[in-house]
Structures are given as structure tokens and as C-alpha cells.
Design a protein around this motif. Sequence first.
Motif, PDB file in Angstrom:
ATOM      1  N   MET A  52       3.797  -0.719   3.105  1.00  0.00           N
ATOM      2  CA  MET A  52       4.107   0.658   3.496  1.00  0.00           C
ATOM      3  C   MET A  52       5.613   0.789   3.609  1.00  0.00           C
ATOM      4  N   GLY A  53       6.096   2.010   3.552  1.00  0.00           N
ATOM      5  CA  GLY A  53       7.528   2.206   3.636  1.00  0.00           C
ATOM      6  C   GLY A  53       7.930   3.376   4.493  1.00  0.00           C
ATOM      7  N   THR A  54       9.153   3.267   5.010  1.00  0.00           N
ATOM      8  CA  THR A  54       9.742   4.377   5.743  1.00  0.00           C
ATOM      9  C   THR A  54      11.054   4.765   5.079  1.00  0.00           C
ATOM     10  N   LEU A  55      11.390   6.005   5.213  1.00  0.00           N
ATOM     11  CA  LEU A  55      12.685   6.541   4.798  1.00  0.00           C
ATOM     12  C   LEU A  55      13.311   7.117   6.056  1.00  0.00           C
ATOM     13  N   ASP A  57      13.291   5.841   9.064  1.00  0.00           N
ATOM     14  CA  ASP A  57      12.317   5.629  10.152  1.00  0.00           C
ATOM     15  C   ASP A  57      11.137   6.602  10.139  1.00  0.00           C
ATOM     16  N   TRP A  58      10.869   7.232   8.999  1.00  0.00           N
ATOM     17  CA  TRP A  58       9.743   8.162   8.864  1.00  0.00           C
ATOM     18  C   TRP A  58       8.812   7.625   7.790  1.00  0.00           C
ATOM     19  N   PHE A  59       7.542   7.411   8.130  1.00  0.00           N
ATOM     20  CA  PHE A  59       6.564   6.955   7.147  1.00  0.00           C
ATOM     21  C   PHE A  59       6.371   8.053   6.109  1.00  0.00           C
ATOM     22  N   THR A  60       6.662   7.718   4.877  1.00  0.00           N
ATOM     23  CA  THR A  60       6.619   8.716   3.812  1.00  0.00           C
ATOM     24  C   THR A  60       5.198   9.215   3.575  1.00  0.00           C
ATOM     25  N   ASN A  61       5.094  10.486   3.255  1.00  0.00           N
ATOM     26  CA  ASN A  61       3.787  11.096   3.024  1.00  0.00           C
ATOM     27  C   ASN A  61       3.488  11.270   1.539  1.00  0.00           C
ATOM     28  N   TYR A  62       4.395  10.790   0.689  1.00  0.00           N
ATOM     29  CA  TYR A  62       4.208  10.785  -0.760  1.00  0.00           C
ATOM     30  C   TYR A  62       4.603   9.411  -1.269  1.00  0.00           C
ATOM     31  N   GLY A  63       4.330   9.137  -2.521  1.00  0.00           N
ATOM     32  CA  GLY A  63       4.724   7.876  -3.120  1.00  0.00           C
ATOM     33  C   GLY A  63       6.238   7.722  -3.138  1.00  0.00           C
ATOM     34  N   PHE A  64       6.690   6.477  -3.200  1.00  0.00           N
ATOM     35  CA  PHE A  64       8.124   6.189  -3.147  1.00  0.00           C
ATOM     36  C   PHE A  64       8.894   6.834  -4.296  1.00  0.00           C
ATOM     37  N   GLY A  65       8.253   7.093  -5.406  1.00  0.00           N
ATOM     38  CA  GLY A  65       8.916   7.725  -6.543  1.00  0.00           C
ATOM     39  C   GLY A  65       9.202   9.198  -6.323  1.00  0.00           C
ATOM     40  N   ALA A  66       8.569   9.804  -5.330  1.00  0.00           N
ATOM     41  CA  ALA A  66       8.732  11.236  -5.081  1.00  0.00           C
ATOM     42  C   ALA A  66      10.039  11.569  -4.367  1.00  0.00           C
ATOM     43  N   PHE A  67      10.660  10.588  -3.748  1.00  0.00           N
ATOM     44  CA  PHE A  67      11.897  10.815  -3.014  1.00  0.00           C
ATOM     45  C   PHE A  67      13.056  10.439  -3.920  1.00  0.00           C
ATOM     46  N   THR A  68      13.836  11.451  -4.334  1.00  0.00           N
ATOM     47  CA  THR A  68      14.861  11.240  -5.355  1.00  0.00           C
ATOM     48  C   THR A  68      16.192  11.882  -4.971  1.00  0.00           C
ATOM     49  N   VAL A  69      17.241  11.352  -5.573  1.00  0.00           N
ATOM     50  CA  VAL A  69      18.567  11.953  -5.417  1.00  0.00           C
ATOM     51  C   VAL A  69      18.554  13.349  -6.006  1.00  0.00           C
ATOM     52  N   ALA A  70      17.967  13.499  -7.182  1.00  0.00           N
ATOM     53  CA  ALA A  70      17.943  14.790  -7.882  1.00  0.00           C
ATOM     54  C   ALA A  70      17.270  15.882  -7.060  1.00  0.00           C
ATOM     55  N   ALA A  71      16.218  15.528  -6.332  1.00  0.00           N
ATOM     56  CA  ALA A  71      15.494  16.514  -5.522  1.00  0.00           C
ATOM     57  C   ALA A  71      16.147  16.735  -4.161  1.00  0.00           C
ATOM     58  N   GLY A  72      17.149  15.921  -3.833  1.00  0.00           N
ATOM     59  CA  GLY A  72      17.811  16.052  -2.538  1.00  0.00           C
ATOM     60  C   GLY A  72      17.056  15.403  -1.397  1.00  0.00           C
ATOM     61  N   THR A  73      16.041  14.603  -1.715  1.00  0.00           N
ATOM     62  CA  THR A  73      15.243  13.945  -0.675  1.00  0.00           C
ATOM     63  C   THR A  73      15.654  12.490  -0.460  1.00  0.00           C
ATOM     64  N   LEU A  74      16.697  12.055  -1.174  1.00  0.00           N
ATOM     65  CA  LEU A  74      17.246  10.708  -1.036  1.00  0.00           C
ATOM     66  C   LEU A  74      18.745  10.814  -1.213  1.00  0.00           C
ATOM     67  N   GLY A  75      19.496  10.214  -0.291  1.00  0.00           N
ATOM     68  CA  GLY A  75      20.941  10.335  -0.390  1.00  0.00           C
ATOM     69  C   GLY A  75      21.674   9.137   0.177  1.00  0.00           C
ATOM     70  N   SER A  76      22.950   9.144   0.008  1.00  0.00           N
ATOM     71  CA  SER A  76      23.813   8.073   0.493  1.00  0.00           C
ATOM     72  C   SER A  76      23.632   7.888   1.996  1.00  0.00           C
ATOM     73  N   ASP A  78      20.931   6.745   3.444  1.00  0.00           N
ATOM     74  CA  ASP A  78      19.512   6.686   3.826  1.00  0.00           C
ATOM     75  C   ASP A  78      19.080   5.233   3.967  1.00  0.00           C
ATOM     76  N   GLU A  79      18.148   4.999   4.876  1.00  0.00           N
ATOM     77  CA  GLU A  79      17.635   3.653   5.109  1.00  0.00           C
ATOM     78  C   GLU A  79      16.167   3.583   4.731  1.00  0.00           C
ATOM     79  N   ILE A  80      15.858   2.652   3.849  1.00  0.00           N
ATOM     80  CA  ILE A  80      14.493   2.431   3.377  1.00  0.00           C
ATOM     81  C   ILE A  80      13.999   1.114   3.952  1.00  0.00           C
ATOM     82  N   ARG A  81      12.810   1.113   4.489  1.00  0.00           N
ATOM     83  CA  ARG A  81      12.185  -0.119   4.971  1.00  0.00           C
ATOM     84  C   ARG A  81      10.821  -0.266   4.327  1.00  0.00           C
ATOM     85  N   ILE A  82      10.552  -1.462   3.843  1.00  0.00           N
ATOM     86  CA  ILE A  82       9.243  -1.789   3.297  1.00  0.00           C
ATOM     87  C   ILE A  82       8.655  -2.852   4.213  1.00  0.00           C
TER      88      ILE A  82
END
Length: 105
Positions: A52-55, A57-76, A78-82
Amino acid sequence: MDKWVDLAPGSSMMDCIVSALGTYSQTGAESGYISEINGLSAGDGGEASGWMGTLNDWFTNYGFGAFTVAAGTLGSGDEIRIMYTRNGYGADLGGSWDNHIKTVK
């Protein structure tokens, strides 16, 4: 492991995870679900076990591929934990389908 990953305009959370794993093996990223990392597979720790993963400290509610720089849901910054859950689909990590608080214990 603790590793910084450089972002590109096309980066996704999944891309960052694969990059951070480096020489560790993984299975499933190409299909959108990591089922094994370095020999530890979903199901090895029990019926409700797996990765499982967090972005931030939030457990993602979509697959890891859904969070992207292009969509603005991933940025400089950010902390990812698996993490590997063994009990209750993340209950042992602080996540539960029964509550609205999805931060890590």
C-alpha cells in the motif's frame, strides 16, 4: 529506503516508486498494481496482505499511476511511502475502510 527522485513533466507516483526501488525487483508496476517487491508478494503475509502507499501521509484512493505532475496531483517535495500491510488491508498501518482518517500511524 530513503531516496529522493527527480520529477519530470510526465512523472507519476508509480514512476517515482519504480525509480526509487532501483535494483530491487518489483512485479506489477507496468500493469498499475505492485504485487511484489524484492520477493515479498501480496498474500505472503496473510489473506489481506500486500503493498500500500501514501502520498504525503494520505492513503491514496486511486492507483499510483493516477497521481501525476501533469495533473497537478504530484509535485516537488511530495513524500511517497510504500508499506507492506499484513492485517486488514492496511489497518495495521493506520488505514481502515471503516474510518475517514487515512493518515499513517
